[in-house]
Design an enzyme around this catalytic site. Structure first.
Site, short mmCIF file in Angstrom:
data_model
loop_
_atom_site.label_atom_id
_atom_site.label_comp_id
_atom_site.label_asym_id
_atom_site.label_seq_id
_atom_site.Cartn_x
_atom_site.Cartn_y
_atom_site.Cartn_z
N HIS A 102 29.87 56.00 171.69
CA HIS A 102 29.14 55.23 170.68
C HIS A 102 29.12 53.77 171.10
O HIS A 102 30.14 53.22 171.52
CB HIS A 102 29.84 55.38 169.32
CG HIS A 102 29.26 54.51 168.24
ND1 HIS A 102 29.88 53.35 167.81
CD2 HIS A 102 28.13 54.64 167.51
CE1 HIS A 102 29.14 52.81 166.84
NE2 HIS A 102 28.08 53.56 166.65
N HIS A 115 24.32 44.94 170.24
CA HIS A 115 24.46 45.50 168.91
C HIS A 115 23.70 44.60 167.95
O HIS A 115 24.15 43.50 167.64
CB HIS A 115 25.94 45.60 168.52
CG HIS A 115 26.20 46.53 167.40
ND1 HIS A 115 27.37 46.51 166.66
CD2 HIS A 115 25.45 47.51 166.87
CE1 HIS A 115 27.32 47.45 165.74
NE2 HIS A 115 26.16 48.06 165.84
#
Length: 588
Positions: A119, A165
């Site tokens: 992830h 991100h």
């Protein structure tokens, strides 16, 4: 027998005699049984391996002797007690098949396998302010991870693609750098397919640029598709040394990198504290406590990745066709609630993605529907947004419901990640583990496995912890205690379905680098196929938190019976050079 000195104060020190590892009484008795006049021949050793270790191995003596050519035993072709003890503690006597070998059937569809999944694979630390880099991607691939996640955003000038991100302070890395590192390391640990999951926040022109980069980087290794509908995924065997892209069909372009949405009245959450030596146990996946999401960070709100990718922006023109063609595994937005997306009559095999909390809620009422859904479709489960410290969750909830892609922050070291590493030590460490048959079959009355069902005990695992060694070689003599040798204790337990999960503890052995516990435990297992044996060693500290002394996690389904040398690993999962436990495993 050497002596260690520990300084108590400026003018006073204490001396301790450092004992050598002593052969346990049970090992001595076994040596006497399988030797003649204190000498164990190759024939004696072979009989021991058959009757105690439960294995056939004709060349063990030769292999051990070759490792000790500097000793007289190489010419003697036999073992005395001390050498037999050395053999039992050697890497030749591992608890898992050695050398690692893929032994499971790899010809089923991808949906029939648990897959080692990362992830936010590009992050070096926390989810908010750490650097993005290709280095954690390289490390993950070298550890056998088979699913790498990349979040694609336009750069500031909108002419290139950055990996970061979104909506955070993370510093970006270029897409092309990540792709080249993936190409160079994709198959160093496993030849089975590598899946790249993409979180796409790009305009059609940048999607076209991505298609060009990906095609030029991977060439014929890349899997492309000419159809939008697959009734069944291909097998890992048929996709050896291939790279597969997976993302949602591109329809929308997210205009900004902030990814903000309206305030839903979500309140703050405190960042989870660091683990102490024994620390927090792996969280119960049935915990009903409410977790809120931090939304007052300096940069603004922080939201879940699914919400971030699917904000309500205006639809643009059709996506770049060359990019769309490269999406071999289509991910779909879960619409219409749980009843809609677990529909079993769909003719299309696809992938869905949901966070750990949504899975927890879904399995309360639709557990068997999810098991049925994952028999043909892929399910990816990822950490909730409040895990800003890159911690992870208990993966067993996903696995027992058939979820193939339980996505973990590989930089978030802790017990949950140790379970993940333990699961994928199975099947030769290739990153694909065949799901147990009960998760794949449909009964005569169209029933499937129910994880909530109370099942009878299927087998009992007996574990004996004899002793440990190697800390004196891998650590400074004052590492655990400034004033005396360490006081070690061991924890042994099972991670699995709720009924099987338990932790037990040995007594503490004081002031000894070679603790001899000689304690035995029993673990009744209702679902041994999903059980993982957990082992941790800690050093007791009266003044503060106990110190960490090593850990390992072993899939029970592949555990070799008999007396075994169990190597321990550090917090990150790297094996210590010398630290190991001598243990015995039996099934009754």
């Amino acid at each position: 027998m050497s002596k260690q000195t520990y300084r108590v104060c400026f003018c006073f020190s204490r001396g301790f005699r450092q004992k050598e590892a002593e052969t346990p009484a049970e090992i001595k008795a076994l040596f006497e049984k399988y030797s003649e006049n204190g000498v164990m021949t190759a024939e004696n050793l072979h009989k021991f391996l058959q009757e105690v270790q439960g294995e056939e191995s004709e060349n063990v003596m030769e292999s051990f002797l070759n490792l000790h050519k500097h000793l007289n035993i190489f010419h003697r072709k036999s073992l005395y007690l001390e050498e037999f003890f050395q053999y039992l503690l050697s890497d030749l006597n591992a608890p898992l098949p050695s050398p690692p070998k893929v032994h499971q059937d790899m010809t089923g569809p991808l949906s029939h396998y648990f897959i080692f999944t990362g992830h936010n694979s590009y992050l070096t630390g926390n989810q908010i302010s750490s650097d993005c880099s290709d280095l954690p991607i390289i490390e993950a691939l070298q550890r056998g991870v088979r699913v790498i996640e990349l979040d694609m955003w336009p750069n500031s000038t909108k002419d290139d693609v950055h990996i970061l991100h979104g909506g955070t302070l993370t510093t970006p890395v270029t897409l092309i750098k990540c792709l080249k590192s993936i190409r160079d390391n994709a198959f160093v640990a496993s030849e089975y397919p590598l899946i790249i999951t993409l979180e796409d926040h790009l305009t059609p022109d940048l999607q076209a640029k991505v298609a060009e980069m990906v095609t030029q980087t991977f060439g014929d290794v890349l899997v492309s598709t000419t159809t939008e509908c697959l009734s069944q995924f291909p097998s890992p065997e048929s996709l050896k040394r291939r790279v597969i892209l997976s993302t949602k069909p591109p329809k929308e372009y997210l205009e900004t990198e902030s990814g903000k949405e309206e305030d839903n009245g979500i309140s703050k959450v405190k960042k989870s504290p660091e683990e102490a030596a024994w620390g927090m146990e792996v969280s119960d996946f049935l915990d009903k406590s409410k977790i809120n999401i931090e939304n007052d960070l300096e940069h603004g709100e922080y939201q879940d990745e699914e919400d971030q990718q699917d904000e309500n922006h205006s639809l643009q023109q059709n996506a770049a066709p060359e990019y769309k063609k490269l999406i071999a595994i289509r991910a779909e937005k879960m619409k219409g609630g749980i009843k809609a997306w677990v529909r079993v009559d769909s003719q299309k095999a696809h992938r869905v993605s949901l966070n750990e909390e949504k899975l927890e809620n879904a399995v309360k009422t639709h557990g068997t529907d999810i098991v049925r859904f994952t028999q043909r479709n892929l399910m990816r489960v990822y950490p909730k947004a409040s895990r800003i410290d890159s911690s992870n969750f208990n993966p067993l909830n996903g696995w027992m419901h058939g979820a193939q892609m339980v996505a973990f922050n590989m930089q978030g070291h802790g017990r949950s990640l140790w379970l993940m590493q333990g699961m994928f030590r199975a099947n030769g460490g290739c990153g694909y583990v065949k799901k147990p048959e009960f998760l794949l079959k449909v009964g005569p009355n169209d029933e499937v496995f129910d994880p909530k069902m109370h099942l009878p005990v299927k087998k009992i695992l007996k574990v004996k912890v004899y002793m440990g060694e190697g800390w004196n070689l891998d650590f400074k003599h004052t590492h655990f205690d400034l004033y005396s040798p360490p006081d070690f204790y061991a924890k042994v337990g099972i991670a699995g379905v709720t009924a099987d999960t338990v932790i037990k503890q040995t007594k503490t052995i004081e002031d000894n680098w070679f603790p001899a516990w000689n304690e035995e435990f029993e673990f009744p297992l209702t679902v041994p196929e999903l059980a993982l044996l957990r082992v941790e060693v800690h050093e007791f500290d009266m003044q503060g938190k106990d110190d960490f002394g090593g850990q390992t996690c072993i899939p029970v389904s592949e555990l070799k019976t008999g007396i075994r040398a169990v190597p321990l690993h550090n917090r990150k999962g790297d094996k210590y050079k010398s630290v190991k436990l001598l243990m015995r495993f039996d099934f009754v």
